[in-house]
Design a protein around this motif. Structure first.
Motif, PDB file in Angstrom:
ATOM      1  N   ARG A   1     -19.485  -2.319 -35.568  1.00 39.06           N
ATOM      2  CA  ARG A   1     -19.152  -0.855 -35.574  1.00 39.06           C
ATOM      3  C   ARG A   1     -19.582   0.183 -34.891  1.00 39.06           C
ATOM      4  O   ARG A   1     -19.363   0.781 -34.023  1.00 39.06           O
TER       5      ARG A   1
ATOM      6  N   ARG B   1     -17.418   3.384 -26.646  1.00 35.78           N
ATOM      7  CA  ARG B   1     -16.214   4.482 -26.904  1.00 35.78           C
ATOM      8  C   ARG B   1     -17.023   5.747 -26.261  1.00 35.78           C
ATOM      9  O   ARG B   1     -16.212   6.513 -25.738  1.00 35.78           O
TER      10      ARG B   1
ATOM     11  N   LYS C   1     -11.906  11.671 -32.376  1.00 37.57           N
ATOM     12  CA  LYS C   1     -11.253  10.650 -31.733  1.00 37.57           C
ATOM     13  C   LYS C   1     -11.595   9.093 -32.218  1.00 37.57           C
ATOM     14  O   LYS C   1     -10.352   8.393 -31.872  1.00 37.57           O
TER      15      LYS C   1
ATOM     16  N   PRO D   1     -12.019   6.204 -34.175  1.00 39.37           N
ATOM     17  CA  PRO D   1     -11.407   5.643 -36.368  1.00 39.37           C
ATOM     18  C   PRO D   1     -12.659   5.807 -37.049  1.00 39.37           C
ATOM     19  O   PRO D   1     -14.126   6.113 -36.974  1.00 39.37           O
ATOM     20  N   LYS D   2     -12.013   5.898 -38.686  1.00 39.31           N
ATOM     21  CA  LYS D   2     -12.997   6.986 -39.651  1.00 39.31           C
ATOM     22  C   LYS D   2     -13.589   5.691 -39.885  1.00 39.31           C
ATOM     23  O   LYS D   2     -15.615   6.323 -39.974  1.00 39.31           O
ATOM     24  N   HIS D   3     -13.903   4.229 -39.894  1.00 43.04           N
ATOM     25  CA  HIS D   3     -15.095   3.413 -40.491  1.00 43.04           C
ATOM     26  C   HIS D   3     -16.129   3.915 -39.186  1.00 43.04           C
ATOM     27  O   HIS D   3     -17.728   3.528 -39.194  1.00 43.04           O
ATOM     28  N   GLU D   4     -15.835   3.753 -37.879  1.00 42.23           N
ATOM     29  CA  GLU D   4     -16.601   4.033 -36.432  1.00 42.23           C
ATOM     30  C   GLU D   4     -17.532   5.135 -36.892  1.00 42.23           C
ATOM     31  O   GLU D   4     -18.691   5.040 -36.560  1.00 42.23           O
ATOM     32  N   ARG D   5     -16.743   6.412 -36.882  1.00 42.37           N
ATOM     33  CA  ARG D   5     -17.116   7.682 -36.381  1.00 42.37           C
ATOM     34  C   ARG D   5     -17.726   7.793 -38.522  1.00 42.37           C
ATOM     35  O   ARG D   5     -19.554   8.187 -38.023  1.00 42.37           O
TER      36      ARG D   5
END
Length: 206
Positions: A183, A190, A147, A149-153
C-alpha cells in the motif's frame, strides 16, 4: 516552525526503562505514575498525528486529551499484545478524530437546515497557525492525501506523518506487514506523480 509539539522530559524513576505493556498492567491496578509515563512517551506522536489530521492546534490538543482519557478509563479492559502502546493509541486517535469530524458535519448540517449562520469565530491558536507557512503546506498535503484511497492514506499517515515503522503500522491497522509495504509503495507512486515526492522521502524504511 510547525504546529507539532516537542513534549518530553526525563523518565520517572522505576518506569523509564519499562515496556509500555508492563506500565499498562500497572496502570490497570490504579498506578497513576505508570500511566503518566505512558502519556509522557506517546503524547507527542498522538498530538502530531491529530494535528496533521485536523490542521488545528486547539482541536489536536482537545482530541489528544480525549484519547488519553479514553485510555485511562479503559486501562483495565485493554490488554496490550505488544510492548508498545502506540499502535493502540493511534487506532483510538483515528477513531476519535473520525467521530469528531462526523459530529462537526452533523452540526453544520443542522445549522444549515435551521437557516442559522455558522459560527465563524476562530480561536487564537488557529489564527496563529494560519500565519505560519507550514500551515499552508499542511492544508495542501491534506488535500492531496484525500485523493488517495483510504487504505493507502492510512498507511501514509502512519508511516510518513507519524513515523511508525511498517511493523508497527501493520499492528495498528491489523494487517500483514506485506500489505503495509504494498500500500505504501502504491501511495508513494501516486504522490510522486502529483509532484509530492517530499512526502514519501520522510518514510521510515524499517
Amino acid at each position: 516552525m510547525d504546529g507539532t509539539l516537542g513534549w518530553g522530559g526525563a523518565s520517572m524513576i522505576g518506569v523509564g526503562m519499562t515496556t509500555d505493556r508492563l506500565l499498562w498492567e500497572r496502570a490497570a491496578t490504579g498506578d497513576g505514575d505508570a500511566f503518566a509515563e505512558v502519556y509522557r512517551r506517546h503524547a507527542r506522536p498522538i498530538y502530531n498525528f491529530l494535528y496533521r489530521r485536523t490542521g488545528s492546534w486547539s482541536d489536536a490538543q482537545d482530541l489528544t486529551s480525549a484519547v488519553f482519557l479514553q485510555a485511562w478509563r479503559r486501562r483495565d479492559e485493554i490488554v496490550l499484545h505488544q510492548d508498545s502502546a502506540l499502535p493502540w493509541l493511534l487506532r483510538t486517535a483515528d477513531y476519535t478524530a473520525r467521530n469528531e469530524s462526523r459530529s462537526k458535519r452533523r452540526y453544520r448540517r443542522a445549522l444549515a437546515a435551521a437557516d442559522l449562520p455558522l459560527d465563524t469565530e476562530r480561536d487564537h491558536a488557529d489564527d496563529v497557525v494560519d500565519r505560519l507557512d507550514d500551515q499552508r503546506q499542511l492544508l495542501e498535503a491534506q488535500a492531496a492525501l484525500k485523493k488517495l484511497p483510504k487504505h493507502e492514506r492510512d498507511v501514509v499517515e502512519l508511516c510518513v506523518w507519524s513515523g511508525l515503522d511498517q511493523q508497527a503500522a501493520a499492528i495498528t491497522l491489523d494487517v500483514a506487514v506485506g500489505t503495509v509495504k504494498s500500500r505504501l509503495s502504491r501511495a508513494r507512486k501516486r504522490l510522486r506523480e502529483w509532484n509530492l515526492a517530499s512526502f514519501v522521502e520522510q518514510e521510515n524504511e524499517s
